[in-house]
Enzyme design. Structure first.
Site, PDB file in Angstrom:
ATOM      1  N   THR A 117     -35.456 -10.626  42.135  1.00  0.00           N
ATOM      2  CA  THR A 117     -34.742  -9.644  42.953  1.00  0.00           C
ATOM      3  C   THR A 117     -33.379  -9.353  42.336  1.00  0.00           C
ATOM      4  O   THR A 117     -32.816 -10.204  41.667  1.00  0.00           O
ATOM      5  CB  THR A 117     -34.556 -10.271  44.349  1.00  0.00           C
ATOM      6  N   GLY A 119     -38.980  -9.338  53.343  1.00  0.00           N
ATOM      7  CA  GLY A 119     -38.121 -10.523  53.238  1.00  0.00           C
ATOM      8  C   GLY A 119     -36.724 -10.239  53.755  1.00  0.00           C
ATOM      9  O   GLY A 119     -36.522  -9.388  54.632  1.00  0.00           O
ATOM     10  N   ASP A 120     -35.765 -10.955  53.202  1.00  0.00           N
ATOM     11  CA  ASP A 120     -34.384 -10.818  53.654  1.00  0.00           C
ATOM     12  C   ASP A 120     -33.668  -9.614  53.042  1.00  0.00           C
ATOM     13  O   ASP A 120     -32.674  -9.138  53.591  1.00  0.00           O
ATOM     14  CB  ASP A 120     -33.588 -12.079  53.284  1.00  0.00           C
ATOM     15  N   THR A 134     -30.629 -13.843  47.005  1.00  0.00           N
ATOM     16  CA  THR A 134     -31.954 -13.898  46.379  1.00  0.00           C
ATOM     17  C   THR A 134     -32.553 -15.272  46.634  1.00  0.00           C
ATOM     18  O   THR A 134     -31.852 -16.272  46.607  1.00  0.00           O
ATOM     19  CB  THR A 134     -31.895 -13.634  44.868  1.00  0.00           C
TER      20      THR A 134
HETATM   21  N1  ASP Z   1     -35.512 -12.640  48.670  1.00  0.00           N
HETATM   22  C1  ASP Z   1     -36.647 -11.906  48.190  1.00  0.00           C
HETATM   23  C2  ASP Z   1     -37.703 -11.869  49.262  1.00  0.00           C
HETATM   24  O1  ASP Z   1     -37.958 -12.872  49.905  1.00  0.00           O
HETATM   25  C3  ASP Z   1     -37.245 -12.472  46.953  1.00  0.00           C
HETATM   26  C4  ASP Z   1     -36.311 -12.793  45.806  1.00  0.00           C
HETATM   27  O2  ASP Z   1     -35.128 -13.011  46.020  1.00  0.00           O
HETATM   28  O3  ASP Z   1     -36.776 -12.817  44.646  1.00  0.00           O
HETATM   29  O4  ASP Z   1     -38.342 -10.853  49.418  1.00  0.00           O
END
Ligand code: ASP
Length: 310
Positions: free
Chosen positions: A176, A206-207, A227
């Protein structure tokens, strides 16, 4: 001239020196550098932190190395559903998109949602309709296809597992993306963009598109982009929690980041990291995973691009 500064990330996870070739390492560093450069150019010219964040993230979205835009991971169904968000620390305005398919730069849509839709979060087909109305460019499936990401999906498609694209599997090297910035006018901004987790289904978000979880900015405190394993970051309301510790408890940026990344998240079992900047231009880049693609550049000359813990 007043201070300005920018930080970017390209994902956190199990990123080990032993699994990285010298060439690949260089490609990642160059990717982070180009993003820093794009944002810094705007800040140097007296531009807004919001525009710097958007420009830096666009560079990372266009780079297939990172799990956002062109390099987004595959869903269980073999498609790409991307999430992004952006926030203006001066006005507390925010825009976000979840589960958008085919759009070249989801971060531009997040900003357009903030500025033109009257809403904060748009999802799926409705978000695509709004993007078309804003004349934002779409790309075909071929543009989003990367062999490595497809192989990551095939590895786990038959399981119930969803996976951070840089954790657990042999290929743990992508992530991300996000950016935070302070401009010469004293304004903070934050943005995040992602393809989410490999093999995700049921419209999982996600977040990254959740204001307060993956992204938050407030001139009074700080700007944050996260992330990591999104479910934990949502439950810990990570970005807003850091801001709250500063606003209500008087923590410094460093204290607040340490509390959330190394205590709260660890206690919950949440792996990942974040980039953070405060209104004085202090920057923190904490992570509790093996590594995090990260970089920062300040107007006083401070400059870092790094990947691993040491
Ligand atoms: N935080 C992101 C999610 O859970 C994934 C990532 O940070 O790579 O969608």
């Amino acid at each position: 001239m007043n201070k300005f500064a920018i930080a970017v990330h390209g994902g956190a996870g199990t990123i080990l020196r032993s699994q990285m070739s010298v060439e690949k390492e260089k490609e990642y560093q160059e990717g982070l550098l180009s993003a820093l450069h794009a944002g810094n150019k705007i800040l140097e010219a007296g531009g807004a932190s919001l525009d710097a964040v958007e420009a830096a993230i666009c560079v990372l979205e266009d780079n297939p190395l990172f799990n956002a835009g062109k390099g987004a991971v595959f869903t269980h169904d073999g498609t790409h559903e991307m999430d992004a968000s952006i926030m203006n620390g001066k006005t507390l305005e925010a825009g976000a998109v979840a589960g958008i398919t085919g759009l070249k730069n989801p971060i531009i849509l997040a900003k357009a949602i903030m500025e033109h839709s009257g809403h904060v979060l748009l999802c799926g087909e409705g978000a695509a309709e709004f993007a078309r109305k804003m004349n934002l460019p779409f790309e075909n499936d071929e543009y989003f296809f990367t062999q490595q990401r497809y192989d990551q999906l095939l590895e786990i498609r038959d399981s119930e597992k969803t996976e951070l694209d840089h954790s657990d599997s042999k290929e743990k090297k992508f992530g991300t993306v996000g950016a935070v910035a302070l401009d010469i006018h004293g304004n903070l901004a934050a943005g995040t963009s992602t393809g989410g987790m490999t093999n995700k289904r049921y419209g999982r978000a996600g977040d990254s598109p959740i204001i307060g979880a993956g992204t938050y900015a407030n001139n009074k405190t700080c700007a944050i982009s996260c992330t990591g394993h999104g479910e934990y970051f949502i439950r810990a309301v990570v970005a807003y929690d850091i801001s709250c510790l500063m606003e209500y408890k008087g923590y410094t940026l460093e204290q607040a980041c340490n509390e959330v990344v190394y205590k709260k998240l660890v206690d919950l079992g949440g792996e990942g990291g974040l980039i953070a900047i405060d209104a004085q231009g202090n920057i923190q880049l904490p992570f509790n995973s093996e590594g995090m693609y990260r970089g920062m550049k300040k107007s006083d000359g401070d400059f870092v691009v790094s990947i691993y813990k040491d």
